[in-house]
Design a protein around this motif. Structure first.
Motif, PDB file in Angstrom:
ATOM      1  N   GLU A  94       0.852  -1.186   0.000  1.00 37.70           N
ATOM      2  CA  GLU A  94       0.000   0.000   0.000  1.00 37.70           C
ATOM      3  C   GLU A  94       0.888   1.237   0.000  1.00 37.70           C
ATOM      4  N   ARG A  95       0.556   2.219  -0.847  1.00 38.04           N
ATOM      5  CA  ARG A  95       1.308   3.466  -0.924  1.00 38.04           C
ATOM      6  C   ARG A  95       0.357   4.653  -0.825  1.00 38.04           C
ATOM      7  N   SER A  96       0.821   5.713  -0.176  1.00 33.99           N
ATOM      8  CA  SER A  96       0.072   6.971  -0.146  1.00 33.99           C
ATOM      9  C   SER A  96       0.992   8.088  -0.604  1.00 33.99           C
ATOM     10  N   PHE A  97       0.386   9.152  -1.175  1.00 29.57           N
ATOM     11  CA  PHE A  97       1.147  10.198  -1.829  1.00 29.57           C
ATOM     12  C   PHE A  97       0.738  11.565  -1.293  1.00 29.57           C
ATOM     13  N   GLY A  98       1.662  12.516  -1.375  1.00 29.96           N
ATOM     14  CA  GLY A  98       1.406  13.876  -0.960  1.00 29.96           C
ATOM     15  C   GLY A  98       0.711  14.673  -2.043  1.00 29.96           C
ATOM     16  N   PRO A  99       0.343  15.954  -1.746  1.00 24.52           N
ATOM     17  CA  PRO A  99      -0.357  16.787  -2.735  1.00 24.52           C
ATOM     18  C   PRO A  99       0.416  16.979  -4.025  1.00 24.52           C
ATOM     19  N   THR A 146      12.615   8.661   5.534  1.00 20.43           N
ATOM     20  CA  THR A 146      12.759   9.257   6.865  1.00 20.43           C
ATOM     21  C   THR A 146      12.476   8.269   7.995  1.00 20.43           C
ATOM     22  N   ARG A 147      11.754   7.179   7.712  1.00 23.05           N
ATOM     23  CA  ARG A 147      11.466   6.182   8.739  1.00 23.05           C
ATOM     24  C   ARG A 147      11.299   4.821   8.080  1.00 23.05           C
ATOM     25  N   ASP A 148      11.841   3.784   8.735  1.00 20.89           N
ATOM     26  CA  ASP A 148      11.760   2.427   8.198  1.00 20.89           C
ATOM     27  C   ASP A 148      11.541   1.475   9.367  1.00 20.89           C
ATOM     28  N   SER A 185       4.260  13.044  -4.687  1.00 24.74           N
ATOM     29  CA  SER A 185       5.425  12.296  -4.210  1.00 24.74           C
ATOM     30  C   SER A 185       4.991  11.209  -3.227  1.00 24.74           C
ATOM     31  N   ARG A 186       5.667  10.080  -3.267  1.00 26.07           N
ATOM     32  CA  ARG A 186       5.365   8.979  -2.358  1.00 26.07           C
ATOM     33  C   ARG A 186       5.739   9.386  -0.931  1.00 26.07           C
ATOM     34  N   ARG A 187       4.776   9.222   0.003  1.00 27.74           N
ATOM     35  CA  ARG A 187       5.039   9.611   1.383  1.00 27.74           C
ATOM     36  C   ARG A 187       5.009   8.438   2.351  1.00 27.74           C
ATOM     37  N   ARG A 188       4.377   7.348   1.960  1.00 30.75           N
ATOM     38  CA  ARG A 188       4.267   6.201   2.870  1.00 30.75           C
ATOM     39  C   ARG A 188       4.089   4.929   2.046  1.00 30.75           C
ATOM     40  N   ARG A 227       6.578  -4.392   6.770  1.00 26.12           N
ATOM     41  CA  ARG A 227       7.457  -3.238   6.671  1.00 26.12           C
ATOM     42  C   ARG A 227       6.631  -1.978   6.433  1.00 26.12           C
ATOM     43  N   GLU A 228       7.061  -0.884   7.042  1.00 26.31           N
ATOM     44  CA  GLU A 228       6.402   0.405   6.851  1.00 26.31           C
ATOM     45  C   GLU A 228       7.476   1.477   6.679  1.00 26.31           C
ATOM     46  N   GLN A 229       7.388   2.216   5.576  1.00 20.81           N
ATOM     47  CA  GLN A 229       8.358   3.264   5.279  1.00 20.81           C
ATOM     48  C   GLN A 229       7.652   4.600   5.106  1.00 20.81           C
ATOM     49  N   GLU A 230       8.321   5.665   5.565  1.00 24.99           N
ATOM     50  CA  GLU A 230       7.824   7.020   5.386  1.00 24.99           C
ATOM     51  C   GLU A 230       8.882   7.830   4.654  1.00 24.99           C
ATOM     52  N   PHE A 231       8.414   8.758   3.790  1.00 26.07           N
ATOM     53  CA  PHE A 231       9.314   9.516   2.931  1.00 26.07           C
ATOM     54  C   PHE A 231       9.007  11.008   3.033  1.00 26.07           C
ATOM     55  N   ALA A 232      10.044  11.821   2.867  1.00 25.97           N
ATOM     56  CA  ALA A 232       9.874  13.269   2.783  1.00 25.97           C
ATOM     57  C   ALA A 232       9.409  13.633   1.381  1.00 25.97           C
ATOM     58  N   ALA A 233       9.002  14.900   1.217  1.00 24.01           N
ATOM     59  CA  ALA A 233       8.499  15.339  -0.087  1.00 24.01           C
ATOM     60  C   ALA A 233       9.554  15.197  -1.185  1.00 24.01           C
ATOM     61  N   ASN A 234      10.844  15.268  -0.810  1.00 26.94           N
ATOM     62  CA  ASN A 234      11.900  15.141  -1.818  1.00 26.94           C
ATOM     63  C   ASN A 234      12.253  13.684  -2.127  1.00 26.94           C
ATOM     64  N   GLY A 235      11.515  12.738  -1.521  1.00 28.24           N
ATOM     65  CA  GLY A 235      11.733  11.324  -1.781  1.00 28.24           C
ATOM     66  C   GLY A 235      12.670  10.634  -0.819  1.00 28.24           C
TER      67      GLY A 235
END
Length: 396
Positions: free
Chosen positions: A240-245, A277-279, A248-251, A266-274
């Motif tokens: 499952e992926r979620s995206f910002g406005p 930030t969390r794994d 960009s992929r955020r989760r 596994r769960e990953q979080e991403f900043a707007a620049n890709g």
């Protein structure tokens, strides 16, 4: 409500009128608590008093006392309300159904719009919706088709007023015919079906891929047309992926699937620049590690869960944004929000030199503290007691 019989006790019996106030039953446009006059086979009756209908068979008709318009028709069989029921608004048929000897809906029920058009059709078995149900837009286009089994809804398809597909849930086999060709839409028996789901204004709001009734990919879109959510599935996994406005992929979350049961892996979080930030990672449903990162890509923190005998421990490390170790420690994972610190915890300066050290006892309380200056010289070495008082082991 009282009833009034009009007539004489001796001479010719004039037409007696039984008047009763009853509530309109779940009919759109009905006047609440409208006073109705009911008759059966030309005789006045009261649905609230069984004595007036005892042993009778036929169609009871109830009219609004003020307007004379039909409000309800209901079938009786040998004094029991059983069979057809029809409801009216301003003399117009709005709903028809049937009830069984228990008073529960049985068989087909239909609802009608202001122009007499069919707006909903469903089927019931002793009060439970079963089989194929349909609802329609005011223009006559199919709005929704759903199939119900004993356990509830099994499949449905939804459409816009222009007939464009808006939503779909597939069953384990085609269920919606003849209303909807879900064999084609769902990719039965083992075909690939790629679909777009549209909003009422014609905008594509989602896309999906089905194979043999299974949804293997699903993507939704934001108002700006960029992706909002994505899901990819197989027999053994789901992502499952979620995206910002900005699209960009955020989760991103990965699940392991076994016998239809999904367990997070596994769960990953991403900043707007890709940047990651969390794994976080799980093994058989247990969280085993968590890492965070600075936007420059350097590690920010690392946490590792391990079993030491029968005790679950947590080892942590924190870093400066240049990658140098800033601190480390160990905890007992009690299952509560705050784990219990244990052993020796250390803090380091940006050059990696040890600057402080805290020793925790078995109860998670500090028992000793030491600090050093930038040159490595010991500044303080204290024994710490339960009441917070201190005693120096040594001084500079």
């Amino acid at each position: 409500m009282g009833e009034t019989f009009r007539g004489t006790g001796d001479g010719p019996h004039p037409a007696r009128v039984l008047r009763t106030a009853v509530a309109a039953l779940a009919v759109a446009g009905s006047s609440a608590w409208a006073v109705q006059d009911c008759e059966l086979n030309g005789e006045p009756v009261s649905p609230a008093h069984g004595g007036t209908t005892q042993g009778k068979t036929g169609i009871m008709r109830c009219r609004d006392r003020d307007t004379g318009q039909m409000v309800r028709e209901q079938e009786l069989q040998n004094g029991r309300f059983m069979g057809a029921v029809r409801y009216y608004t301003e003399g117009r048929l709005v709903r028809e159904l049937a009830v069984n000897e228990r008073g529960n809906q049985q068989g087909r029920a239909r609802e009608f719009g202001p122009g007499g058009q069919l707006v909903r059709e469903s089927f019931s078995e002793n009060g439970t919706t079963v089989g194929l149900s349909r609802s329609f837009h005011p223009n006559g286009q199919l709005q929704r088709a759903a199939f119900y089994g004993p356990q509830g809804e099994l499949a449905h398809a939804e459409f816009t007023s222009r007939g464009e597909l808006r939503g779909l849930r597939c069953g384990d086999r085609p269920l919606l015919a003849p209303a909807v060709d879900d064999a084609r839409l769902c990719g039965f028996p083992n075909r690939t079906s790629q679909l777009s789901f549209l909003a009422e204004n014609g905008t594509v709001r989602a896309r999906a891929t089905f194979v043999g009734g299974k949804r293997v990919r699903f993507e939704t879109f934001q108002d700006n047309g960029l992706p909002a959510q994505q899901e990819e599935a197989s027999a053994t996994s789901r992502v499952e992926r979620s995206f910002g406005p900005d699209g960009s992929r955020r989760r991103e979350v990965t699940w392991a699937v076994t016998n239809g049961q999904a367990v997070r892996e596994r769960e990953q979080e991403f900043a707007a620049n890709g940047t990651l930030t969390r794994d976080r990672r799980w093994t058989q449903g247990e969280l085993t590690s968590e890492e965070t990162f600075y936007l420059n890509g350097q590690p920010r923190s690392k946490a590792q869960y391990r079993m030491v005998g029968a005790t679950r421990t947590l080892e942590t490390r924190e870093f400066y944004d240049n990658g140098v170790l800033a601190g480390e420690g160990r905890y007992i994972d009690t299952g509560r929000y705050a784990p219990t610190p244990t052993g020796t915890h250390r803090q380091y300066d940006p050059q990696g030199k040890l600057k402080s050290e805290s020793v925790f006892d078995a109860r998670g309380r500090i028992s000793r503290e030491r600090t050093w200056d930038a040159s490595g010289a010991l500044l303080r070495d204290d024994e710490v007691f339960e009441d917070g008082s201190r005693k120096a082991f040594s001084t500079r």
